[in-house]
Design a protein around this motif. Structure first.
Motif, PDB file in Angstrom:
ATOM      1  N   GLY A   4       0.787  -1.219   0.000  1.00 41.60           N
ATOM      2  CA  GLY A   4       0.000   0.000   0.000  1.00 41.60           C
ATOM      3  C   GLY A   4       0.820   1.270   0.000  1.00 41.60           C
ATOM      4  O   GLY A   4       0.259   2.367   0.021  1.00 41.60           O
ATOM      5  N   GLY A   5       2.162   1.147  -0.044  1.00 39.38           N
ATOM      6  CA  GLY A   5       3.011   2.325   0.003  1.00 39.38           C
ATOM      7  C   GLY A   5       3.532   2.717  -1.355  1.00 39.38           C
ATOM      8  O   GLY A   5       3.017   2.297  -2.395  1.00 39.38           O
ATOM      9  N   GLN A   6       4.571   3.534  -1.353  1.00 37.14           N
ATOM     10  CA  GLN A   6       5.157   4.003  -2.595  1.00 37.14           C
ATOM     11  C   GLN A   6       6.227   3.037  -3.077  1.00 37.14           C
ATOM     12  O   GLN A   6       6.953   2.441  -2.287  1.00 37.14           O
ATOM     13  N   VAL A   7       6.322   2.926  -4.370  1.00 37.73           N
ATOM     14  CA  VAL A   7       7.358   2.102  -4.987  1.00 37.73           C
ATOM     15  C   VAL A   7       8.606   2.955  -5.175  1.00 37.73           C
ATOM     16  O   VAL A   7       8.529   4.081  -5.652  1.00 37.73           O
ATOM     17  N   GLN A   8       9.744   2.416  -4.780  1.00 37.75           N
ATOM     18  CA  GLN A   8      11.010   3.129  -4.903  1.00 37.75           C
ATOM     19  C   GLN A   8      12.041   2.227  -5.573  1.00 37.75           C
ATOM     20  O   GLN A   8      11.879   1.004  -5.606  1.00 37.75           O
ATOM     21  N   GLN A   9      13.073   2.842  -6.084  1.00 37.98           N
ATOM     22  CA  GLN A   9      14.124   2.090  -6.758  1.00 37.98           C
ATOM     23  C   GLN A   9      15.272   1.817  -5.800  1.00 37.98           C
ATOM     24  O   GLN A   9      15.724   2.705  -5.080  1.00 37.98           O
ATOM     25  N   ALA A  10      15.736   0.577  -5.781  1.00 37.74           N
ATOM     26  CA  ALA A  10      16.900   0.198  -5.000  1.00 37.74           C
ATOM     27  C   ALA A  10      18.170   0.634  -5.727  1.00 37.74           C
ATOM     28  O   ALA A  10      18.180   0.831  -6.944  1.00 37.74           O
ATOM     29  N   ASN A  11      19.241   0.789  -4.961  1.00 32.17           N
ATOM     30  CA  ASN A  11      20.557   1.038  -5.556  1.00 32.17           C
ATOM     31  C   ASN A  11      21.127  -0.294  -6.023  1.00 32.17           C
ATOM     32  O   ASN A  11      21.213  -1.249  -5.235  1.00 32.17           O
ATOM     33  N   LEU A  12      21.496  -0.387  -7.291  1.00 30.59           N
ATOM     34  CA  LEU A  12      22.029  -1.622  -7.868  1.00 30.59           C
ATOM     35  C   LEU A  12      23.468  -1.413  -8.309  1.00 30.59           C
ATOM     36  O   LEU A  12      23.784  -0.421  -8.963  1.00 30.59           O
ATOM     37  N   GLN A  13      24.340  -2.361  -7.945  1.00 32.41           N
ATOM     38  CA  GLN A  13      25.732  -2.323  -8.378  1.00 32.41           C
ATOM     39  C   GLN A  13      26.179  -3.723  -8.788  1.00 32.41           C
ATOM     40  O   GLN A  13      25.936  -4.699  -8.059  1.00 32.41           O
ATOM     41  N   PRO A  14      26.847  -3.833  -9.933  1.00 31.19           N
ATOM     42  CA  PRO A  14      27.401  -5.136 -10.312  1.00 31.19           C
ATOM     43  C   PRO A  14      28.604  -5.470  -9.440  1.00 31.19           C
ATOM     44  O   PRO A  14      29.387  -4.584  -9.068  1.00 31.19           O
ATOM     45  N   ALA A  15      28.746  -6.727  -9.101  1.00 34.22           N
ATOM     46  CA  ALA A  15      29.821  -7.152  -8.215  1.00 34.22           C
ATOM     47  C   ALA A  15      30.251  -8.564  -8.573  1.00 34.22           C
ATOM     48  O   ALA A  15      29.659  -9.227  -9.443  1.00 34.22           O
ATOM     49  N   VAL A  16      31.296  -9.007  -7.905  1.00 35.20           N
ATOM     50  CA  VAL A  16      31.769 -10.388  -8.023  1.00 35.20           C
ATOM     51  C   VAL A  16      31.696 -11.003  -6.635  1.00 35.20           C
ATOM     52  O   VAL A  16      32.216 -10.442  -5.665  1.00 35.20           O
ATOM     53  N   MET A  17      31.027 -12.144  -6.542  1.00 34.31           N
ATOM     54  CA  MET A  17      30.894 -12.847  -5.270  1.00 34.31           C
ATOM     55  C   MET A  17      31.504 -14.232  -5.411  1.00 34.31           C
ATOM     56  O   MET A  17      31.035 -15.038  -6.213  1.00 34.31           O
ATOM     57  N   ASP A  18      32.565 -14.456  -4.671  1.00 33.04           N
ATOM     58  CA  ASP A  18      33.283 -15.738  -4.728  1.00 33.04           C
ATOM     59  C   ASP A  18      33.639 -16.119  -6.158  1.00 33.04           C
ATOM     60  O   ASP A  18      33.528 -17.276  -6.570  1.00 33.04           O
ATOM     61  N   GLY A  19      34.016 -15.117  -6.954  1.00 37.99           N
ATOM     62  CA  GLY A  19      34.451 -15.362  -8.321  1.00 37.99           C
ATOM     63  C   GLY A  19      33.358 -15.359  -9.363  1.00 37.99           C
ATOM     64  O   GLY A  19      33.653 -15.476 -10.555  1.00 37.99           O
TER      65      GLY A  19
END
Length: 474
Positions: A419-434
């Protein structure tokens, strides 16, 4: 930017609109009075947005837990073979001016959070120097001291075992330390917190040995402060808005000298390593340490990194632990799951020549008027492999979701309270365990959030399963 819940479908579901975003245009459905009937299975409040959360038995409900304790993450924007000059903004920093990295508190819910000031400060230095995404608790698991406070050697052990990098360590004069930060370094310092005036302390009754992160030095602090350091104290509360502060340099010098026996016990890094790149600026004369009433010296600045740097004393900080804020546990801990529901779009049928009665009235248009509509909107494909992997609150009030997407796919993360407002998350590309991943982060309070990833790539538009994330309770 925030948008109403009713327009979520326009941004993350409609293949036409997502294609338009790529080409710099957007397709709109002009609305009039509410329709007399509803689309099957769609709530009235979602009708105008052209979407609804609908039960989906074809998607089994799955748990979305935290990442493995020792999984290591590093931002893709860090490239060891392409490093900036030390006085330039690194691609993985959040800003070119202080604070250059997000604050990290030691109160992250880990079993040793009360004594993890060195490790939390080291997590901030790791982010500045190497684009490493970590916490004080994870840093603690990567070294060998499992009780009480820790020292700078333990901190360096953690980043070497986790990511194969090092910090420089030394026993420096205040002049050397100021020149080091003026040249672009960040640093962890050990201090006697009791020497800090009460009005500056982030916990008034704490007076023990402590570690803090120093992000910058300036000869001219705010409000006529004079020489100052930008300090991010790990006992600060980012979930309450804490983001670090400028502290008078003479106060920090005194607290550091009291702990270190007349010098700074410190560890440092520049963007990409322990040695400055490019030409280092000379420390201005008014940045030199001097007593009140005396004129600053006019001698040239020393080298920013002494060669060799005197070894620091093997001293630990954190044994005298501060109190754990009672509200830290109310915005940590995520009960995550996904599946069982799906986003149902009704916009496509509303764009036909004979739309159903539940569609809003109006005409399909192009915005801006000078925009050129895409010749062939990519189809919305349900099997684009957007895989939600993990969800956790690595810091109080910060939700993290880790997911994978196909190469070339441009994702967008959307989150909202029911029921609230839709917002955009901060997205960053990364490497996790290779392996390549995406890291989504967004601020949260206690409550239940919905989260979905959508985007474009390889000629199709895709959307992930909907995740439900319940935050709170430690």
């Amino acid at each position: 930017m925030t948008i109403s819940l009713r327009t979520l479908g326009l941004l993350v579901i409609s293949a036409v609109v997502m294609a338009g975003a790529t080409f710099g245009t957007a397709s709109l459905v002009a609305q009039r009075s509410p329709a007399a009937t509803l689309a099957p299975g769609v709530s009235p409040e979602d009708q105008g947005g052209g979407f609804g959360l609908q039960p989906d038995p074809s998607q089994p409900v799955k748990t979305l837990g935290p990442p493995p304790e020792k999984s290591v993450i590093q931002l893709v924007s860090f490239n060891k073979d392409q490093q900036p000059n030390s006085t330039d903004q690194a691609p993985w920093w959040t800003s070119s001016s202080p604070p250059r990295i997000p604050p990290i508190t030691q109160f992250d819910g880990g079993p040793l959070q009360g004594v993890n000031c060195v490790m939390a400060s080291g997590a901030m230095l790791a982010r500045l120097g190497y684009g490493i995404v970590t916490t004080g608790t994870q840093m603690r698991t990567l070294q060998f001291d499992k009780s009480g406070g820790t020292n700078l050697f333990d901190m360096d052990t953690a980043v070497f075992r986790g990511w194969g990098v090092h910090f420089a360590r030394g026993w420096l004069s205040s002049l050397q330390f100021r020149a080091l930060l003026w040249a672009g370094a960040g640093a962890v310092i050990l201090v006697n917190y009791g020497r800090i005036p009460v009005d500056l302390r982030n916990q008034k009754n704490f007076t023990g040995g402590h570690a803090m992160y120093a992000d910058a030095f300036t000869p001219n602090g705010p409000n006529g402060m004079g020489p100052a350091y930008y300090i991010i104290d790990p006992i600060g509360r980012p979930w309450r808005g804490y983001n670090g502060d400028w502290w008078p340099a003479n106060i920090v010098d005194d607290a550091a000298y009291d702990f270190g026996g007349g010098r700074y016990v410190t560890a440092w890094a520049f963007a990409g390593g322990t040695v400055a790149r490019g030409s280092s600026p000379a420390l201005p004369a008014d940045g030199y340490p001097h007593k009140g009433g005396e004129k600053p010296p006019v001698n040239p600045s020393p080298e920013p990194v002494p060669t060799p740097a005197p070894s620091p004393p093997d001293a630990s900080a954190g044994d005298d632990q501060p109190s754990i804020p009672p509200d830290a546990g109310t915005v940590t801990g995520t009960d995550g799951k996904y599946g069982g529901v799906s986003l149902g779009s009704i916009l496509a049928v509303c764009a036909t020549a004979s739309p159903p009665s539940f569609c809003p009235n109006g005409v399909i248009g192009i915005y801006p008027l000078t925009g050129v509509p895409p010749p062939t909107p990519p189809p919305l494909v349900g099997n684009v492999p957007i895989d939600l992997l993990y969800a956790s609150t690595p810091q109080p009030g910060v939700q993290q979701v880790i997911f994978t997407a196909p190469p070339g796919f441009q994702p967008m993360g959307s989150f909202w309270l029911p029921g609230g407002q839709v917002q955009q998350a901060n997205l960053q590309p990364a490497v996790m365990d290779g392996s390549p991943v995406w890291i989504a982060t967004f601020p949260v309070q206690t409550g239940t959030y919905d989260f979905v990833v959508s985007g474009l790539g390889a000629g199709v538009a895709g959307v992930s399963p909907v995740a439900t994330l319940t935050v709170g309770g430690g």
